[in-house]
Write a protein that holds these residues in place. Structure first.
Motif: not given
Length: 272
Positions: A184-194, A196-204, A257-261
């Motif tokens: 889940v932690a690593h998937l969160t980082e992957s989701l945040a990267v991809e 982010g193109d839509k302006g959606i933040r993803v954190n855990s 401005y916090v995503t992927g964390h």
């Protein structure tokens, strides 16, 4: 506020942060019939967010929604909590919940992938059924939820996943669970990267020893409780309210401005 005294004491006082920008927004919370999911739903609705609480037990979710709405009725302009059923291992059921949110409230701003299971088995005893179920609920459930959310979210929206300090700390008998939360932690980082193109933040959020039904065994076992108090630098268990606070922050404009964390809510235990 004074600190609690005595072993096992927990701070259950509610967080006072208001976040006025939440008013009128919509959130989906999975696993919301009880435990942390119910706390998340209550905290969001108290700040004016309309919440679709989804759980595999529709009856329990309906009861929780009714209870929360009654409690919220004393507040000024609270959000509404509505119930939905979901089996998080099925992508189409995530989409059905998303459609329910859109039909009821016209938008999806926040999605919290909270549903999870907490199995126990020594490494040599983990069965195919157990590892498959754990990965399906804890990992695939997060992926499918994020996919459904991303299809309907606008820029500025946010997703929060539930990881655990078990993602980085091995616990005997929790091999399947620890593995799933690392994913889940690593998937969160992957989701945040991809996304982010839509302006959606993803954190855990990565909780440690939190005083919930899932960790009741810690308080019921004096040896386990003492170990928990010894390895947590703050020398106490955390409360659900202390997980709610970071959740609200990650969804808020304060974290825009916090995503992927992954934010650890563990009293510092990951450092010892």
């Amino acid at each position: 506020m004074s600190e609690p005294t005595g072993p096992g004491r927990v701070l259950h006082e509610p967080m006072t942060a208001v976040y006025p920008e939440f008013a009128g927004k919509t959130a989906v919370v999975t696993g919301a019939a009880r435990g942390m999911g119910a706390r998340f739903a209550a905290a969001l609705a108290a700040r004016g967010v309309n919440v679709v609480g989804a759980d595999i037990s529709e009856e329990q979710m309906q009861a929780t929604a009714a209870e929360l709405n009654e409690e919220l009725s004393t507040l000024d302009k609270p959000g509404q909590v509505v119930a939905a059923r979901i089996d998080v291992t099925k992508p189409d059921e995530h989409e059905a919940v998303a459609q329910a949110a859109l039909t009821q409230f016209g938008r999806i701003d926040f999605w919290i992938n909270n549903a999870g299971i907490f199995p126990f088995a020594l490494a040599e005893e983990i069965t195919p059924e157990q590892i498959n179920a754990t990965l399906s609920v804890n990992v695939e459930g997060v992926l499918y939820g994020a996919q459904a959310a991303a299809r309907h979210m606008e820029p500025g929206s946010a997703i929060v996943n539930m990881s655990s300090v078990s993602a980085i700390r091995v616990r005997r008998g929790r091999g399947a669970y620890c593995t799933s939360k690392a994913a889940v932690a690593h998937l969160t980082e992957s989701l945040a990267v991809e996304l982010g193109d839509k302006g959606i933040r993803v954190n855990s959020i990565a909780p440690g020893y939190i005083d919930t039904e899932m960790t009741r065994w810690v308080k019921e076992d004096p040896q386990a409780l003492q170990h928990a108090l010894d390895v947590v630098p703050l020398h106490r268990l955390g409360s659900p309210e202390e997980v709610v606070g970071p959740m609200l922050f990650l969804l808020s404009d304060s974290a825009r401005y916090v995503t992927g964390h992954s934010i650890a809510v563990d009293g510092g235990s990951r450092h010892v």
